[in-house]
Design a protein around this motif. Structure first.
Motif, PDB file in Angstrom:
ATOM      1  N   LEU A  39     -13.928  -1.765  -4.065  1.00  0.00           N
ATOM      2  CA  LEU A  39     -14.368  -1.368  -2.655  1.00  0.00           C
ATOM      3  C   LEU A  39     -15.539  -1.540  -1.485  1.00  0.00           C
ATOM      4  N   GLU A  40     -16.586  -1.091  -2.628  1.00  0.00           N
ATOM      5  CA  GLU A  40     -17.712  -1.912  -1.874  1.00  0.00           C
ATOM      6  C   GLU A  40     -17.615  -2.549  -0.517  1.00  0.00           C
ATOM      7  N   LYS A  41     -17.294  -4.243  -0.836  1.00  0.00           N
ATOM      8  CA  LYS A  41     -17.085  -4.767  -0.810  1.00  0.00           C
ATOM      9  C   LYS A  41     -15.902  -4.843   0.727  1.00  0.00           C
ATOM     10  N   ALA A  42     -15.240  -4.372   0.744  1.00  0.00           N
ATOM     11  CA  ALA A  42     -14.288  -4.201   1.090  1.00  0.00           C
ATOM     12  C   ALA A  42     -14.522  -3.138   2.701  1.00  0.00           C
ATOM     13  N   ARG A  43     -15.985  -2.645   2.906  1.00  0.00           N
ATOM     14  CA  ARG A  43     -16.563  -1.443   3.780  1.00  0.00           C
ATOM     15  C   ARG A  43     -15.479  -1.878   5.377  1.00  0.00           C
ATOM     16  N   PRO A  44     -15.786  -3.483   5.272  1.00  0.00           N
ATOM     17  CA  PRO A  44     -15.276  -3.499   6.678  1.00  0.00           C
ATOM     18  C   PRO A  44     -13.963  -3.025   7.151  1.00  0.00           C
ATOM     19  N   ALA A  45     -12.841  -3.008   5.655  1.00  0.00           N
ATOM     20  CA  ALA A  45     -11.601  -3.091   6.323  1.00  0.00           C
ATOM     21  C   ALA A  45     -11.528  -1.502   6.727  1.00  0.00           C
ATOM     22  N   PHE A  46     -11.647  -0.686   5.452  1.00  0.00           N
ATOM     23  CA  PHE A  46     -11.695   0.709   6.178  1.00  0.00           C
ATOM     24  C   PHE A  46     -12.329   0.256   8.187  1.00  0.00           C
ATOM     25  N   GLN A  47     -13.611  -0.472   8.565  1.00  0.00           N
ATOM     26  CA  GLN A  47     -13.682   0.589   9.683  1.00  0.00           C
ATOM     27  C   GLN A  47     -12.518  -0.096  10.874  1.00  0.00           C
ATOM     28  N   LYS A  48     -12.077  -1.589  10.143  1.00  0.00           N
ATOM     29  CA  LYS A  48     -10.924  -2.393  10.840  1.00  0.00           C
ATOM     30  C   LYS A  48      -9.593  -0.971  10.781  1.00  0.00           C
ATOM     31  N   TYR A  49      -9.993  -0.709   9.692  1.00  0.00           N
ATOM     32  CA  TYR A  49      -8.749   0.411   9.836  1.00  0.00           C
ATOM     33  C   TYR A  49      -8.091   1.547  10.732  1.00  0.00           C
ATOM     34  N   ASN A  50      -9.486   2.039  10.957  1.00  0.00           N
ATOM     35  CA  ASN A  50      -9.074   3.594  11.163  1.00  0.00           C
ATOM     36  C   ASN A  50      -9.739   2.358  13.202  1.00  0.00           C
ATOM     37  N   GLU A  51     -10.297   1.865  13.127  1.00  0.00           N
ATOM     38  CA  GLU A  51     -10.381   1.835  14.558  1.00  0.00           C
ATOM     39  C   GLU A  51      -8.850   1.181  15.657  1.00  0.00           C
ATOM     40  N   GLU A  52      -8.072   0.639  14.308  1.00  0.00           N
ATOM     41  CA  GLU A  52      -6.666   0.174  15.271  1.00  0.00           C
ATOM     42  C   GLU A  52      -5.705   1.527  14.855  1.00  0.00           C
ATOM     43  N   GLN A  53      -5.936   2.605  14.226  1.00  0.00           N
ATOM     44  CA  GLN A  53      -5.520   3.309  14.152  1.00  0.00           C
ATOM     45  C   GLN A  53      -5.256   4.410  14.783  1.00  0.00           C
ATOM     46  N   LEU A  54      -6.203   4.065  15.074  1.00  0.00           N
ATOM     47  CA  LEU A  54      -6.694   5.369  16.210  1.00  0.00           C
ATOM     48  C   LEU A  54      -7.390   6.736  15.421  1.00  0.00           C
TER      49      LEU A  54
END
Length: 296
Positions: A39-54
């Motif tokens: 999950l720590e390695k997947a940190r960029p995925a959280f940012q991408k999700y939040n920005e794309e999902q507004l």
């Protein structure tokens, strides 16, 4: 193998249904107990999700009454974003759930589905917008807010200048969660208006997940090709309203076709005999006799 697992975890996060990111993270933690670093390695995925999902968040203090958006259009870098209306910038921790304890899963799920996503920003600072289109941004923000209140009661909207493309980003997100009825939904609209060419482009996305005794998800996207409009907030919003109304009518027609056409064709309404099966007399049917041992 570890690299493949990290890619898979990122894909799960980025593809989480509306309002269910916390549930997805909880499941990932349960499945990756032998490697908690995934999950720590997947940190960029959280940012991408939040920005794309507004994703929507609340500002602490007095500004906490209003939801603000997280998107790539209002990003200042280093996990900071700004809001035009409150004239402030703020920090947002995309990976807060990585550190959440398993016992907090229920609390996180409730927060994620609450108004504004239940998430809060931090480190609020003053931020003055600098744009040559300040007046148009202000007018668009007001007309967009009126439009949102009329058509999307549980929505958050904003207008941001985009320096890289010399355009204005007109954003709106509307979330509706009903986990007790096994469904959640999200509508997102992103329009780009180019003052120099007076062209408006846009993308409309609808994501609905229904999961009672099954798993059905609707993902639909409509693209608005370049449309020339005068640099007037009212004219721009009139075009947007017309596009969204047409899209909604198109979706309604599609649902009717599914109900009356495709869904009905998936199952034969009557047996080949064109008569209903009387189950209490099933042994009188040839197949019933064979199954029940009536014929050797």
């Amino acid at each position: 193998m570890a690299s493949n697992n990290a890619v898979a975890v990122s894909a799960f996060i980025e593809g989480a249904p509306p309002g269910e990111l916390a549930d997805v993270v909880t499941d990932i933690k349960a499945l990756t107990e032998d490697d908690p670093t995934l999950l720590e390695k997947a940190r960029p995925a959280f940012q991408k999700y939040n920005e794309e999902q507004l994703t929507t968040v609340k500002l602490p203090g007095g500004g906490g009454k209003k939801n603000v958006l997280i998107s790539s259009y209002n990003s200042l870098g280093e996990g900071r974003y700004y809001d035009v209306e409150s004239q402030s910038s703020f920090a947002f921790d995309h990976a807060a759930q990585v550190r959440a304890r398993p016992c907090d899963a229920v609390r996180w799920a409730k927060l994620m589905r609450g108004a504004g996503g239940g998430q809060k920003a931090s480190d609020v600072q003053s931020h003055t917008l600098e744009s040559e289109h300040g007046d148009l941004i202000s007018s668009l923000s007001k007309t967009l807010t009126t439009h949102a209140h009329e058509h999307y009661p549980s929505s958050t909207s904003a207008v941001f200048p985009v320096a890289t493309t010399a355009s204005l980003a007109i954003l709106l997100v509307s979330n509706k969660y009903s986990p007790s009825n096994f469904w959640n939904g999200r509508l997102r609209t992103t329009y780009l208006y180019h003052p120099a060419t007076t062209a408006l482009t846009g993308t409309l996305k609808c994501d609905v997940h229904y999961y009672e005794d099954g798993n059905v998800r609707l993902l639909t996207t409509k693209t608005l090709p370049p449309t020339t409009i005068s640099p007037s907030a009212s004219e721009i919003m009139k075009t947007i309203a017309k596009v969204e109304k047409g899209w909604q009518e198109e979706l309604n027609r599609g649902f009717s076709r599914l109900s009356e056409g495709e869904f009905k064709s998936l199952r034969r309404q009557l047996p080949v005999t064109r008569q209903k099966v009387e189950w209490e007399k099933v042994t009188s049917y040839r197949a019933g006799k064979e199954i029940g041992g009536g014929r050797r």
